[in-house]
Write an enzyme that holds these catalytic residues in place. Structure first.
Site, mmCIF file in Angstrom:
data_model
loop_
_atom_site.group_PDB
_atom_site.id
_atom_site.type_symbol
_atom_site.label_atom_id
_atom_site.label_comp_id
_atom_site.label_asym_id
_atom_site.label_seq_id
_atom_site.Cartn_x
_atom_site.Cartn_y
_atom_site.Cartn_z
ATOM 1 C CD GLU A 245 -2.936 3.530 -5.299
ATOM 2 O OE1 GLU A 245 -3.845 2.687 -5.438
ATOM 3 O OE2 GLU A 245 -1.818 3.264 -4.787
ATOM 4 N NE ARG B 130 -4.287 -1.412 0.175
ATOM 5 C CZ ARG B 130 -4.465 -2.493 -0.565
ATOM 6 N NH1 ARG B 130 -3.493 -2.894 -1.371
ATOM 7 N NH2 ARG B 130 -5.592 -3.183 -0.504
ATOM 8 C CG HIS C 185 -3.263 -0.339 -6.592
ATOM 9 N ND1 HIS C 185 -3.699 0.279 -5.450
ATOM 10 C CD2 HIS C 185 -3.210 -1.673 -6.298
ATOM 11 C CE1 HIS C 185 -3.890 -0.626 -4.500
ATOM 12 N NE2 HIS C 185 -3.592 -1.820 -4.992
#
Length: 317
Positions: A260, A232, A279
């Site tokens: 993000e 993450r 991602h």
């Protein structure tokens, strides 16, 4: 089972992102919502006991949780549940998708690692310019790789690294024996960081791991070491990482960032020796068959009154 008087008899107690026949549960009375468009009507939501959150649609799903008074179990299709956890009502069991993303995320971790070491981004840019640029690059062979996080994804990364003739070090929340060698505790992390040529992050985002890779951690990494993050974004202090990248001391391959999505104009986009993917670690053709198997298994357990797998929090924990 009894239902509130304003919920029609026969209303589905299960809300899925895929049709029951696709899950392998033909004949199951289930509502279907894939996270796009209008959610099911209130009478259906009030009847739901088991909710499978559509993958990558967590933000759309969160407002529905408080509209499900009979909710008993929430099944995430993500390995990390940091977005969901604060919104799970008391008494509701939350399960993650441990195992579903192992193959896909491990593949991407190794892809990013090898691409960054061997200079693939530079080759792509040279190809766009029709320029033949040759030279020597760093091999993975004979390097030391530190896996920070050794759950199912970390173990899957290790299995895929084994043929590359590299030394592997392992760190997790607590020490334990693993099939391929000892796993050291997080308390010993800083002893191992200076030994690594490559650091791969696969650990979940928790209060303990948020900002774990800070200025001190990065300063302890070898000159020219590579940081690979498929965990993450907030596990890494972005400002501290940028400082090291802009100095040219470290390299990075990042599938996740903080913030993000990474906004246009952010300095990470153009940081030296930095490879970024948006991602996509778990989002490959390997996802759906594994997700469907998990959903089917969990539904069978729930309907049989058996304990659910992959429980993160709730009565089943």
């Amino acid at each position: 089972m009894s239902r509130p008087s304003d919920v029609p008899a026969g209303s589905p107690a299960v809300l899925l992102p895929y049709p029951p026949e696709e899950v392998g549960a033909a004949g199951l009375a289930a509502a279907v919502w894939d996270g796009r468009g209008t959610p099911p009507p209130e009478p259906v939501l009030r009847a739901v006991e088991f909710f499978v959150v559509p993958y990558t649609r967590t933000a759309a799903a969160l407002p529905l949780l408080e509209r499900m008074p009979r909710l008993r179990a929430v099944q995430s299709l993500s390995a990390g549940v940091d977005e969901l956890l604060p919104f799970i009502p008391p008494g509701v069991t939350l399960c993650n998708a441990r195992g579903v993303h192992d193959a896909s995320t491990a593949e991407l971790a190794v892809t990013l690692l090898l691409a960054a070491l061997r200079g693939v981004p530079g080759f792509v840019r040279a190809q766009d310019r029709e320029v033949w640029e040759s030279g020597s690059a760093t091999a993975l062979a004979d390097r030391t790789v530190l896996l920070v996080g050794h759950g199912s994804i970390g173990a899957a990364v290790e299995e895929r690294l084994l043929p590359f003739e590299c030394e592997i070090l392992r760190v997790a929340r607590s020490a334990r024996a693993a099939v391929r060698g000892p796993v050291r505790p997080l308390a010993e992390l800083m002893e191992l960081v200076p030994r690594a040529d490559v650091v791969v992050l696969t650990l979940p985002l928790t209060a303990q791991t948020r900002g774990l890779v800070d200025a001190r951690f990065l300063a302890a990494m070898k000159d020219d070491a590579l940081l690979v993050n498929v965990a993450r974004g907030p596990v890494v202090d972005t400002s501290a990482l940028l400082a090291e990248l802009e100095r040219g001391r470290l390299a990075a391959a990042l599938d996740v960032t903080d913030p993000e999505p990474l906004p246009a104009g952010h300095p990470l986009w153009h940081a030296p020796r930095t490879l970024i993917s948006p991602h996509v670690g778990g989002n490959s053709s390997a996802f759906l068959p594994r997700a469907l198997r998990l959903i089917r298994s969990q539904l069978e357990r729930y309907r049989a009154g058996e304990p659910l797998d992959n429980v993160v929090t709730g009565p089943g924990r």
